[in-house]
Design a protein around this motif. Structure first.
Motif, short mmCIF file in Angstrom:
data_model
loop_
_atom_site.label_atom_id
_atom_site.label_comp_id
_atom_site.label_asym_id
_atom_site.label_seq_id
_atom_site.Cartn_x
_atom_site.Cartn_y
_atom_site.Cartn_z
N PHE A 47 0.84 -1.21 0.00
CA PHE A 47 0.00 0.00 0.00
C PHE A 47 0.87 1.26 0.00
CE2 PHE A 47 -2.38 -3.35 2.23
CZ PHE A 47 -3.49 -3.45 1.39
N MET A 48 0.59 2.16 -0.91
CA MET A 48 1.39 3.39 -1.08
C MET A 48 1.40 4.28 0.16
SD MET A 48 3.15 3.80 -3.79
CE MET A 48 3.38 5.57 -3.79
N SER A 49 0.31 4.21 0.95
CA SER A 49 0.22 5.08 2.13
C SER A 49 1.33 4.79 3.15
CB SER A 49 -1.15 4.91 2.80
OG SER A 49 -1.34 3.55 3.16
N ASN A 50 1.85 3.56 3.13
CA ASN A 50 2.91 3.19 4.07
C ASN A 50 4.31 3.58 3.59
OD1 ASN A 50 0.99 1.94 5.72
ND2 ASN A 50 1.15 0.00 4.61
N VAL A 51 4.39 4.04 2.34
CA VAL A 51 5.70 4.36 1.75
C VAL A 51 6.25 5.68 2.27
CG1 VAL A 51 6.88 4.95 -0.41
CG2 VAL A 51 5.31 3.00 -0.33
N TYR A 52 5.35 6.64 2.56
CA TYR A 52 5.77 8.01 2.85
C TYR A 52 6.72 8.13 4.03
CZ TYR A 52 2.10 9.07 -0.48
OH TYR A 52 1.32 9.10 -1.62
N ILE A 53 6.49 7.33 5.06
CA ILE A 53 7.36 7.40 6.25
C ILE A 53 8.79 6.97 5.90
CG2 ILE A 53 6.79 5.04 7.06
CD1 ILE A 53 6.96 6.32 9.95
N TYR A 54 8.92 5.98 5.00
CA TYR A 54 10.24 5.51 4.58
C TYR A 54 10.94 6.55 3.68
CZ TYR A 54 8.98 0.97 6.50
OH TYR A 54 8.61 -0.05 7.34
N VAL A 55 10.15 7.22 2.85
CA VAL A 55 10.69 8.29 2.00
C VAL A 55 11.20 9.43 2.89
CG1 VAL A 55 10.11 10.06 0.28
CG2 VAL A 55 9.23 7.73 0.03
N PHE A 56 10.41 9.76 3.94
CA PHE A 56 10.81 10.80 4.88
C PHE A 56 12.12 10.43 5.61
CE2 PHE A 56 10.54 12.63 9.24
CZ PHE A 56 10.65 13.98 8.89
N LEU A 57 12.22 9.16 6.04
CA LEU A 57 13.44 8.67 6.70
C LEU A 57 14.65 8.76 5.78
CD1 LEU A 57 12.15 5.53 8.66
CD2 LEU A 57 13.15 7.60 9.66
N THR A 58 14.43 8.44 4.49
CA THR A 58 15.52 8.51 3.50
C THR A 58 16.01 9.95 3.36
OG1 THR A 58 14.53 6.66 2.29
CG2 THR A 58 16.19 7.96 1.12
N PHE A 59 15.08 10.91 3.30
CA PHE A 59 15.46 12.33 3.21
C PHE A 59 16.25 12.76 4.44
CE2 PHE A 59 12.11 13.10 -0.09
CZ PHE A 59 12.95 13.69 -1.01
N LEU A 60 15.83 12.31 5.63
CA LEU A 60 16.54 12.65 6.86
C LEU A 60 17.97 12.11 6.84
CD1 LEU A 60 13.99 12.16 9.81
CD2 LEU A 60 14.95 14.30 8.97
N LEU A 61 18.12 10.88 6.37
CA LEU A 61 19.45 10.26 6.28
C LEU A 61 20.36 11.03 5.32
CD1 LEU A 61 18.64 6.43 6.24
CD2 LEU A 61 20.08 7.61 7.91
N ILE A 62 19.78 11.44 4.18
CA ILE A 62 20.56 12.18 3.18
C ILE A 62 21.01 13.53 3.74
CG2 ILE A 62 20.43 13.36 0.93
CD1 ILE A 62 18.51 11.03 0.08
N ILE A 63 20.10 14.22 4.45
CA ILE A 63 20.43 15.53 5.05
C ILE A 63 21.52 15.35 6.12
CG2 ILE A 63 19.55 17.42 6.49
CD1 ILE A 63 16.82 16.96 4.96
N PHE A 64 21.35 14.32 6.98
CA PHE A 64 22.34 14.04 8.03
C PHE A 64 23.70 13.75 7.41
CE2 PHE A 64 24.69 10.65 10.22
CZ PHE A 64 25.05 11.34 11.38
N ARG A 65 23.72 12.91 6.37
CA ARG A 65 24.98 12.55 5.69
C ARG A 65 25.66 13.79 5.12
NH1 ARG A 65 27.00 13.46 0.41
NH2 ARG A 65 28.85 12.15 0.26
N THR A 66 24.89 14.67 4.47
CA THR A 66 25.45 15.87 3.83
C THR A 66 26.11 16.78 4.87
OG1 THR A 66 23.71 15.77 2.16
CG2 THR A 66 24.90 17.85 2.35
N ILE A 67 25.40 17.05 5.98
CA ILE A 67 25.92 17.94 7.02
C ILE A 67 27.15 17.33 7.70
CG2 ILE A 67 25.41 19.04 9.24
CD1 ILE A 67 22.46 19.24 8.24
N ALA A 68 27.04 16.03 8.06
CA ALA A 68 28.13 15.35 8.78
C ALA A 68 29.40 15.30 7.93
CB ALA A 68 27.69 13.94 9.17
#
Length: 318
Positions: free
Chosen positions: A55-76
């Motif tokens: 179900f697509m509705s469950n995908v958004y939380i994982y997409v959000f987590l991926t964005f957080l990881l990318i932002i953390f990686r960039t800053i670190a």
């Protein structure tokens, strides 16, 4: 005791001593690469879960987590590399202070020597910069990139096996052979730039001394010609160094395209049967690992231009 003797000789090696002096910079830069590997593994795990979701509705939380990881990686990664470079230039500042202290001490003991003065100026103006930019930074970057490349290779081996590396082996061999040719040329240019920097500094001093007298006589032609004879070879060497380094960069970029292309063909053709999540992971790894590997080759060649400066600066006694 033979082993102890070998270890002491190894420890006295000027390049090992130089590398040990910037170990904190290397550690910080390497931590940045480790964060890259961990980030890719975590995103890979998220891709696996997304591929199993119905179900697509469950995908958004994982997409959000991926964005957080990318932002953390960039800053670190940015902060770790920033601190790493700051350590290198702090080290450079301390070495330059030692050069000045040594020169002052030697001047008080010995009579004035024009060669010593030119060597002192050359070390401060040229060798110190070349050693930091063309040895310290490439060493820190090289170790860091090799750490990531090793981690990337392990991830890709788990996905593809040896097939992918066998496809790309000819490209790696050509890249290594070409880098050896460039390394030799840069080492020769590095030695030449030290010699001509001394001559150029001496010429600048002579021009400054004679300029007032010759300007009063309205006869500056000979002095200008004298300076041009030294300045022209110096600039030609700099030009050759930039062209040679650029040539290596262009070739490594072309090699990167070839490796990624061959890897994509492997994925599309189904030569290495793998899941959608693994395909996405492999593309993420390749997009970072291939430039990492080719940059490592480029850093090795760049080191050759900084080696003569490190040798000259090794005369500093702490």
């Amino acid at each position: 005791s033979k082993m102890i003797k070998r270890f002491s000789i190894f420890k006295k090696n000027i390049f090992i001593k130089r590398i040990l002096s910037i170990r904190n910079s290397i550690i910080l830069y390497s931590l940045a690469s480790s964060i890259d590997i961990i980030t890719i593994l975590m995103i890979s795990s998220i891709f696996d879960r997304i591929s199993e979701i119905k179900f697509m509705s469950n995908v958004y939380i994982y997409v959000f987590l991926t964005f957080l990881l990318i932002i953390f990686r960039t800053i670190a990664v940015f902060l770790l590399r920033k601190f790493s470079f700051n350590i290198i230039f702090k080290n450079k500042f301390q070495r330059e202070t030692i050069i000045v202290e040594q020169y002052i001490e030697n001047r008080s003991k010995n009579s004035s020597d024009e060669n010593d003065l030119n060597l002192f100026k050359e070390k401060l103006v040229n060798s110190s910069n070349l050693a930091a930019v063309n040895f310290d930074i490439p060493v820190s970057s090289l170790i860091s990139e090799l750490i990531f490349a090793t981690g990337g290779i392990i991830i890709l081996l788990r996905i593809f096996g040896l097939k992918l590396f066998l496809f790309n082996l000819p490209v790696f061999f050509i890249l290594i052979i070409f880098s050896k040719f460039v390394s030799r040329k840069l080492n020769t240019l590095g030695k030449s730039i030290l010699k001509y920097t001394e001559k150029r500094l001496n010429a600048i001093d002579n021009v400054s001394v004679l300029a007032i007298e010759l300007s009063a006589m309205a006869d500056s032609g000979n002095l200008v010609n004298y300076f041009e004879k030294v300045n022209q070879p110096f600039n030609k060497i700099l030009s050759k160094q930039i062209i040679t380094s650029n040539m290596m960069q262009i070739y490594t970029e072309s090699a990167s395209f070839m490796i990624i292309l061959l890897s994509l063909i492997s994925l599309i053709s189904g030569i290495s049967s793998t899941s959608l999540a693994n395909s996405a992971t492999s593309l993420a790894v390749l997009s970072r690992m291939v430039p990492s590997f080719t940059r490592s080759i480029s850093f090795i060649t760049q080191l050759q231009f900084g080696v003569p400066s490190v040798v000259r600066l090794s005369q500093i006694k702490k």
